[in-house]
Design a protein around this motif. Structure first.
Motif, PDB file in Angstrom:
ATOM      1  N   THR A  62      53.747  23.758  41.131  1.00  0.00           N
ATOM      2  CA  THR A  62      53.264  22.823  42.139  1.00  0.00           C
ATOM      3  C   THR A  62      51.819  23.151  42.475  1.00  0.00           C
ATOM      4  OG1 THR A  62      54.158  24.252  43.883  1.00  0.00           O
ATOM      5  CG2 THR A  62      55.512  22.400  43.170  1.00  0.00           C
ATOM      6  N   ASN A  63      51.146  22.163  43.020  1.00  0.00           N
ATOM      7  CA  ASN A  63      49.743  22.359  43.384  1.00  0.00           C
ATOM      8  C   ASN A  63      49.580  23.379  44.489  1.00  0.00           C
ATOM      9  OD1 ASN A  63      48.842  20.490  41.554  1.00  0.00           O
ATOM     10  ND2 ASN A  63      48.824  18.799  43.008  1.00  0.00           N
ATOM     11  N   ASP A  64      50.592  23.483  45.302  1.00  0.00           N
ATOM     12  CA  ASP A  64      50.464  24.320  46.493  1.00  0.00           C
ATOM     13  C   ASP A  64      51.581  25.361  46.529  1.00  0.00           C
ATOM     14  OD1 ASP A  64      49.602  25.110  49.085  1.00  0.00           O
ATOM     15  OD2 ASP A  64      48.791  23.091  49.304  1.00  0.00           O
ATOM     16  N   ALA A  65      51.468  26.256  47.443  1.00  0.00           N
ATOM     17  CA  ALA A  65      52.468  27.316  47.575  1.00  0.00           C
ATOM     18  C   ALA A  65      53.841  26.739  47.871  1.00  0.00           C
ATOM     19  CB  ALA A  65      52.051  28.268  48.685  1.00  0.00           C
ATOM     20  N   TYR A  67      57.322  27.660  49.881  1.00  0.00           N
ATOM     21  CA  TYR A  67      57.755  28.569  50.929  1.00  0.00           C
ATOM     22  C   TYR A  67      59.280  28.684  51.053  1.00  0.00           C
ATOM     23  CZ  TYR A  67      52.900  28.525  52.480  1.00  0.00           C
ATOM     24  OH  TYR A  67      51.546  28.654  52.537  1.00  0.00           O
ATOM     25  N   GLY A  84      53.485  23.895  50.455  1.00  0.00           N
ATOM     26  CA  GLY A  84      52.432  24.140  51.421  1.00  0.00           C
ATOM     27  C   GLY A  84      51.625  22.920  51.783  1.00  0.00           C
ATOM     28  N   ASP A  85      51.680  21.889  50.975  1.00  0.00           N
ATOM     29  CA  ASP A  85      50.945  20.678  51.307  1.00  0.00           C
ATOM     30  C   ASP A  85      51.753  19.753  52.208  1.00  0.00           C
ATOM     31  OD1 ASP A  85      52.851  19.789  49.579  1.00  0.00           O
ATOM     32  OD2 ASP A  85      51.468  18.828  48.168  1.00  0.00           O
ATOM     33  N   SER A  87      54.789  18.655  51.512  1.00  0.00           N
ATOM     34  CA  SER A  87      55.762  17.859  50.761  1.00  0.00           C
ATOM     35  C   SER A  87      57.034  18.663  50.502  1.00  0.00           C
ATOM     36  CB  SER A  87      55.166  17.398  49.431  1.00  0.00           C
ATOM     37  OG  SER A  87      54.987  18.496  48.558  1.00  0.00           O
ATOM     38  N   HIS A 104      57.171  13.273  51.360  1.00  0.00           N
ATOM     39  CA  HIS A 104      55.938  13.796  51.963  1.00  0.00           C
ATOM     40  C   HIS A 104      55.635  13.059  53.261  1.00  0.00           C
ATOM     41  CE1 HIS A 104      51.662  15.535  51.158  1.00  0.00           C
ATOM     42  NE2 HIS A 104      52.166  15.872  52.326  1.00  0.00           N
ATOM     43  N   HIS A 106      55.496  15.451  56.311  1.00  0.00           N
ATOM     44  CA  HIS A 106      54.982  16.519  57.171  1.00  0.00           C
ATOM     45  C   HIS A 106      53.465  16.603  57.047  1.00  0.00           C
ATOM     46  CE1 HIS A 106      58.678  18.172  58.708  1.00  0.00           C
ATOM     47  NE2 HIS A 106      59.192  18.335  57.502  1.00  0.00           N
ATOM     48  N   LYS A 107      52.843  16.837  58.173  1.00  0.00           N
ATOM     49  CA  LYS A 107      51.382  16.908  58.191  1.00  0.00           C
ATOM     50  C   LYS A 107      50.866  18.309  57.898  1.00  0.00           C
ATOM     51  CE  LYS A 107      50.881  12.622  59.584  1.00  0.00           C
ATOM     52  NZ  LYS A 107      52.298  12.239  59.597  1.00  0.00           N
ATOM     53  N   ARG A 108      51.737  19.258  57.960  1.00  0.00           N
ATOM     54  CA  ARG A 108      51.346  20.644  57.690  1.00  0.00           C
ATOM     55  C   ARG A 108      52.347  21.261  56.721  1.00  0.00           C
ATOM     56  NH1 ARG A 108      48.773  23.209  61.981  1.00  0.00           N
ATOM     57  NH2 ARG A 108      48.891  25.050  60.664  1.00  0.00           N
ATOM     58  N   GLU A 109      52.216  22.552  56.500  1.00  0.00           N
ATOM     59  CA  GLU A 109      53.081  23.233  55.552  1.00  0.00           C
ATOM     60  C   GLU A 109      54.567  23.021  55.888  1.00  0.00           C
ATOM     61  OE1 GLU A 109      50.536  24.406  57.100  1.00  0.00           O
ATOM     62  OE2 GLU A 109      49.328  25.762  55.894  1.00  0.00           O
TER      63      GLU A 109
END
Lengths: 351, 353
Positions: A62-65, A67, A84-85, A87, A104, A106-109
């Motif tokens: 994925t592009n982001d971490a 969690y 982390g983006d 999504s 997608h 959520h506005k934050r992680e």
């Protein structure tokens, strides 16, 4: 400890969460992030246990971490990754490379995901944007949003009632939502428990948990007593609460030297839970509920049954294996290692 | 973090620092003290959210003053959670699925995996989902409320009866748990109306409920917008701090170094071998010293940031560390763009991919 141990290395990625498949005892998923989640990509490892040890069956980048993860309860090949983006991606192990659905809002992680274990038709996510969202895997848009108001590290379904959802967050509170209540009644919030409050009864001698608010990072429902929730967080204490009478903790477990990052009740014993911490240890506990009451206080001091000290960086993820004789545990740490080990010896050793 | 996120590419570092700051005094200062640092201001959001919560609640309570109902002496929790005793519910539930189900218990999901649009022609799977483990709400304690809303215990999720219009718009795949549907109202609407001292018809009740839902959605949208835009300001000092340093924006090199330094200091007293040899703590030390900085979605040696091809920092945590280099300048805007992933043909168009 001398328990047998299997090991897998997530080279280049620091794991954040590990989950056993609810369908197979030989399948494990690990969510991870490059550079400790500070910057870089994420990778979802689908691992299989075989005669050759732990092997990679599939990876999803994925592009982001990443969690957190949650296996689907309705499809043995699908699992969710919290990214982390903000999504949430639904992957199918039979579909390489790409998610089959992307959620997608959520506005934050997105920091945690949990699949409904009862109805199996919804899942919940929590985010640093201060909300918990409830989703259907068949819909791109969320079904419902529950406002928390601050970074929400963990959300979970009640193991027996699909309408009850819990969440813990930075404001040191455990919130319970009942989706059957009218939306106009505090947006389904039915209980808000201050985790740090000691309660009206005296503490057991020698037990002095911090009484100041601190971030609550993790929580889990007891699988045998569905009114009991355990929490852990920055103040290093693990507390259990009976949400039928949430005036204070029913049990307190002290021993970690740093924040408790993740905990999970055993699916095989009603009083056993395990915790992972920034002190790089994984500890096995009994909450004392099955032990003879010696202290005058109704609050039971939990007892540490053992310490797994093999991780060399922060221990951040763990899960119990549902199958077999019970007691097998998967843990992950930022040392890029997935460790599978048998906690049976520690459990049996308590006498 | 990535696009669509306000977090900033390294807000995780802030979180780590907060997780380590477990000193009670620090916690207290974080929550109440006027001099908390920028990265320790999680309580500001907390305080602000309380205000937002209160305002939102006021909005909700404008129609129905249910605060006392849900906050009062009667808690619906005990009976709701009176499950079947000591049975390991989750374990049992999962054991039932121990047998591999290659066809999938939820066939629509397999269909969705290949063709998400195929679901549009199907009715809701959720409506038909078994809820065998749901405790019967009829066993709940009676909640005496002087409101035109039945007690919590009377509420029950039920699928919409055949022929009854969906309350939630056009899509037949609506989640019927959203519109709270009193079971008693469905079965004996007139009797319930009499009990409530009202003469409303069933359809009228649904209209009112729909209006409540619409109000809730509107208020939620406003609340979320407020959460996204408002910054907590408690005094002029803090206001000036915030003006100088955005609370949760992307961290600059100096700010990241400061966060890393605080984290290092919080574990500096730990003399254990693990912490002395920790790669993460060592990385934090190097970030604090600004020997390592973040450039183009990678951690790089600061000494080499001037070169045309910056060397990727190897955290040393594992062997064969595989870093995915940025594909190009356009593709590396902030975290999450280190590698461009092609879109899957089976995924609906979404900017987040």
């Amino acid at each position: 400890m001398e328990a047998p141990m299997l090991e897998f290395r997530t080279a280049g990625f620091n794991p954040y969460a590990v989950k056993y498949s609810p369908y197979y005892d030989s399948r494990i998923a690990v969510a991870s992030a490059a550079n400790y989640g500070i910057v870089g990509n994420g990778r979802l490892f689908c691992l299989g246990l075989g005669p050759q040890g732990i092997q990679v069956e599939r990876t999803f980048d994925t592009n982001d971490a990443q969690y957190d993860i949650a296996w689907s309860e309705i499809n043995e090949n699908q699992l969710l990754a919290a990214c982390g983006d903000g999504s949430i991606k639904l992957y199918d192990t039979n579909v390489p490379d790409f998610p089959v659905m992307n959620f997608h809002e959520h506005k934050r992680e997105t920091f945690s995901v949990a699949w409904s274990p009862v109805t199996k038709d919804t899942f919940a996510s929590s985010s640093w944007d201060g909300t918990v969202k409830i989703w259907s895997p068949a819909r791109k848009d969320s079904i419902k949003t529950l406002p928390i108001g601050n970074c929400t590290y963990s959300t979970s379904y009640c193991p027996s009632n699909p309408h009850i959802i819990s969440a813990v967050s930075t404001d040191s509170h455990l919130r319970i939502f009942d989706l059957r209540t009218p939306v106009s009644a505090q947006y389904h919030l039915i209980n808000k428990i201050p985790v740090h409050t000691p309660g009206p009864v005296p503490l057991p001698p020698g037990l002095a948990p911090p009484a100041m608010p601190a971030e609550v990072l993790t929580h889990d429902w007891n699988k045998y007593n569905d009114s009991v929730i355990a929490t852990g967080g920055v103040d290093r204490a693990i507390r259990t609460f009976d949400i039928r009478n949430p005036t204070g903790p029913t049990s307190i477990m002290m021993g970690h030297n740093y924040a408790v990052r993740r905990l999970a009740w055993s699916p095989h014993a009603r009083d056993i839970l395990i915790s992972a911490s920034y002190d790089m240890t994984v500890r096995l506990w009994t909450d004392g509920s099955t032990m003879a009451q010696e202290a005058p206080s109704p609050i039971k001091p939990g007892v540490q049954l053992g310490v797994m000290n093999r991780h060399t960086e922060f221990a951040v993820g763990l899960d119990w294996c549902l199958f077999g004789v019970g007691g097998w545990v998967a843990t992950v740490g930022w040392d890029e290692r997935v460790l599978l080990w048998d906690a049976n010896q520690l459990i049996r050793g308590r006498g | 973090m990535a696009e669509g996120s306000k977090a900033g590419e390294n807000s995780a570092a802030r979180a780590f620092q907060r997780h380590f700051d477990s000193h009670p005094a620090a916690q207290h200062d974080r929550l109440h003290g006027p001099s908390r640092s920028n990265d320790q201001r999680f309580a500001s959001a907390w305080q602000n959210s309380n205000q937002a919560n209160a305002e939102f609640l006021q909005h909700q309570m404008g129609r129905l003053d249910l605060e006392s109902a849900s906050r009062g002496s009667v808690s619906p929790i005990p009976s709701l959670l009176n499950g079947p005793g000591d049975h390991p519910l989750l374990h049992d539930a999962r054991i039932r699925h121990h047998e591999p189900q290659h066809t999938g218990v939820f066939p629509a999901m397999h269909t969705a995996a290949r063709d998400p649009f195929a679901l549009g022609a199907q009715s809701s799977n959720i409506n038909q989902a078994p809820m065998s483990s749901v405790v019967q709400p009829s066993t709940l304690p009676n909640v005496s409320q002087a409101h035109a809303v039945p007690a919590f215990g009377a509420h029950q999720f039920q699928p919409a009866p055949p022929g009854q219009p969906q309350l939630w718009g056009r899509d037949t795949r609506q989640f019927n748990t959203m519109p709270w549907q009193p079971a008693a109202l469905q079965q004996q609407p007139h009797a319930l109306s009499q009990d409530l001292g009202q003469s409303m018809e069933h359809t009228t009740h649904e209209e009112i409920r729909a209006a409540h839902e619409a109000d809730f959605d509107k208020a939620m949208a406003e609340w979320m917008a407020q959460q996204a835009t408002e910054e907590p300001v408690t005094d002029s000092t803090e206001a000036s701090e915030q003006a100088a340093e955005p609370q949760e924006g992307p961290l600059g090199d100096n700010e990241l170094a400061r966060v890393a330094q605080q984290l290092v200091e919080s574990v500096s007293s730990d003399e254990s071998e693990k912490f002395r040899k920790s790669n993460f703590v060592d990385l934090m030390r190097r970030i604090a010293a600004q020997e390592v900085v973040i450039r183009d979605n990678n951690m790089v040696e600061a000494s080499q940031t001037d070169s045309t091809a910056p060397a990727v920092f190897d955290s040393g945590a594992g062997s064969g560390t595989e870093h995915i280099p940025p594909t190009n300048a356009a593709g590396s805007k902030g975290k999450g763009k280190a590698r461009a992933f092609p879109r899957s043909p089976i995924i609906e168009s979404d900017d987040s991919m």
